[in-house]
Motif scaffolding. Sequence first.
Motif, mmCIF file in Angstrom:
data_model
loop_
_atom_site.group_PDB
_atom_site.id
_atom_site.type_symbol
_atom_site.label_atom_id
_atom_site.label_comp_id
_atom_site.label_asym_id
_atom_site.label_seq_id
_atom_site.Cartn_x
_atom_site.Cartn_y
_atom_site.Cartn_z
ATOM 1 N N VAL A 47 0.794 -1.230 0.000
ATOM 2 C CA VAL A 47 0.000 0.000 0.000
ATOM 3 C C VAL A 47 0.827 1.281 0.000
ATOM 4 O O VAL A 47 0.273 2.374 0.195
ATOM 5 C CB VAL A 47 -0.952 0.013 1.235
ATOM 6 C CG1 VAL A 47 -2.047 -1.023 1.061
ATOM 7 C CG2 VAL A 47 -0.189 -0.212 2.525
ATOM 8 N N ASP A 83 -5.075 5.141 9.899
ATOM 9 C CA ASP A 83 -5.340 6.574 10.081
ATOM 10 C C ASP A 83 -5.665 6.885 11.534
ATOM 11 O O ASP A 83 -5.351 7.962 12.031
ATOM 12 C CB ASP A 83 -6.551 6.996 9.242
ATOM 13 C CG ASP A 83 -6.306 6.823 7.764
ATOM 14 O OD1 ASP A 83 -5.195 7.130 7.311
ATOM 15 O OD2 ASP A 83 -7.218 6.361 7.056
ATOM 16 N N THR D 13 -7.675 4.434 5.592
ATOM 17 C CA THR D 13 -8.212 4.900 4.306
ATOM 18 C C THR D 13 -7.492 4.200 3.157
ATOM 19 O O THR D 13 -8.115 3.634 2.263
ATOM 20 C CB THR D 13 -8.034 6.428 4.168
ATOM 21 O OG1 THR D 13 -8.498 7.033 5.362
ATOM 22 C CG2 THR D 13 -8.819 6.957 2.980
ATOM 23 N N ARG D 14 -6.169 4.228 3.215
ATOM 24 C CA ARG D 14 -5.397 3.546 2.174
ATOM 25 C C ARG D 14 -5.261 2.089 2.582
ATOM 26 O O ARG D 14 -4.614 1.764 3.582
ATOM 27 C CB ARG D 14 -4.002 4.169 2.059
ATOM 28 C CG ARG D 14 -3.913 5.160 0.907
ATOM 29 C CD ARG D 14 -2.486 5.486 0.561
ATOM 30 N NE ARG D 14 -1.817 6.192 1.641
ATOM 31 C CZ ARG D 14 -0.501 6.296 1.762
ATOM 32 N NH1 ARG D 14 0.303 5.712 0.886
ATOM 33 N NH2 ARG D 14 0.038 6.963 2.762
ATOM 34 N N LYS D 15 -5.905 1.205 1.844
ATOM 35 C CA LYS D 15 -5.806 -0.223 2.194
ATOM 36 C C LYS D 15 -6.089 -1.088 0.978
ATOM 37 O O LYS D 15 -6.547 -0.604 -0.050
ATOM 38 C CB LYS D 15 -6.769 -0.553 3.329
ATOM 39 C CG LYS D 15 -8.233 -0.297 3.040
ATOM 40 C CD LYS D 15 -9.083 -0.768 4.217
ATOM 41 C CE LYS D 15 -10.540 -0.397 4.008
ATOM 42 N NZ LYS D 15 -10.804 1.029 4.183
ATOM 43 N N GLU D 17 -7.903 -3.202 -1.566
ATOM 44 C CA GLU D 17 -9.285 -3.029 -2.023
ATOM 45 C C GLU D 17 -10.223 -4.080 -1.425
ATOM 46 O O GLU D 17 -11.366 -3.792 -1.081
ATOM 47 C CB GLU D 17 -9.301 -3.135 -3.553
ATOM 48 C CG GLU D 17 -10.332 -2.254 -4.222
ATOM 49 C CD GLU D 17 -10.277 -2.418 -5.720
ATOM 50 O OE1 GLU D 17 -9.244 -2.021 -6.320
ATOM 51 O OE2 GLU D 17 -11.241 -2.972 -6.292
#
Lengths: 87, 87, 87, 87, 87
Positions: A47, A83, D13-15, D17
């Motif tokens: 990621v 986060d 948030t960024r992970k 899919e």
Amino acid sequence: MIICKVIGNVWATRKEEALNGLKLMIVCRMDITTEQEHESFVAVDCVGAGIGEPVLVVTGSSARKAFDNPNIPVDAAIVGIIDGSES
Amino acid sequence: MIICKVIGNVWATRKEEALNGLKLMIVCRMDITTEQEHESFVAVDCVGAGIGEPVLVVTGSSARKAFDNPNIPVDAAIVGIIDGSES
Amino acid sequence: MIICKVIGNVWATRKEEALNGLKLMIVCRMDITTEQEHESFVAVDCVGAGIGEPVLVVTGSSARKAFDNPNIPVDAAIVGIIDGSES
Amino acid sequence: MIICKVIGNVWATRKEEALNGLKLMIVCRMDITTEQEHESFVAVDCVGAGIGEPVLVVTGSSARKAFDNPNIPVDAAIVGIIDGSES
Amino acid sequence: MIICKVIGNVWATRKEEALNGLKLMIVCRMDITTEQEHESFVAVDCVGAGIGEPVLVVTGSSARKAFDNPNIPVDAAIVGIIDGSES
């Protein structure tokens, strides 16, 4: 999955061909409930995690599910950048 | 994956046929974050590692992915020789 | 894989049918680098190991690969009798 | 499976899919036989568990069996809310 | 596999559908070589074990092989009732 902190990276010129192009990060487990010191291990970054960031790491056979090619010799993968958390 | 040091090798004449020809190395986990003493275990060498070298070891079912024959009774494999690390 | 010593055996009349005929040995991990006391566990013998012998034990899903029938509820198997080691 | 207590949740948030839409809970193992402090880890909630509830957590490859899509990078899942126990 | 003692049972009304009808037992590892206190965990009973009985428990993906349906979220199963052992 476990919450880890990215603390570095490692490189290997001679390695299994299937590992070519993967980012091998050194991570260390973080724990909010115990003060135990944790061992570091190597996880493949999926990621775009940076040094110092708290991340979500999946281990075992499930780590392979983070890759398009499920036949790679990988047992730990960074699958999220954390986060925030509430506890 | 974990970072280990190759500390020896082991041999077995009577063994599962699928293990024939594999190099069984004794490895010991190395850790940069804790001073804990680590137990040694046996990993099959896939990259031509030598005694004393720091290596990348994959464990569990993922270790089998380092071999052409995925049906071997192996739960640990040396998949890289570590050139350097940054942390 | 881990190096163990065979220390006994165990029997169970009432058991999963797929376990019939298998030799259930009690093994204890041996370690050359630490003095830690190890717990014993049960591994299925695939190579004719005897009490007291040092053996190579594979654990997890890979243990099933030591059997013709890959659908048995076994998570540890003795896959080699150790003749010697160098470290 | 292990008995855990839900102690919080985590977001990223960024992970990967495949993790979209899953509830990532922080859980801590509970034990009735030892007083040992346990580390927390992250499990995906499959049953609508709330903070503070005792739950049944399955780990490893079996955790993926709790989902319709068996190809997700998940190694721990909450598969039951514990109503009671007897020991 | 590990030798455990059945120490209780647990129930959960809200749970994964695939767990319906399974007997969830609380078990505790027994060890003949160390005096270490062991944590309890939950294993599904496949052989009709009773409270207090010494049993053989298989863990990980191999636990699923004890069931007709291999797609259940179970990581520990009681696969035998121990009659005796020699060590």
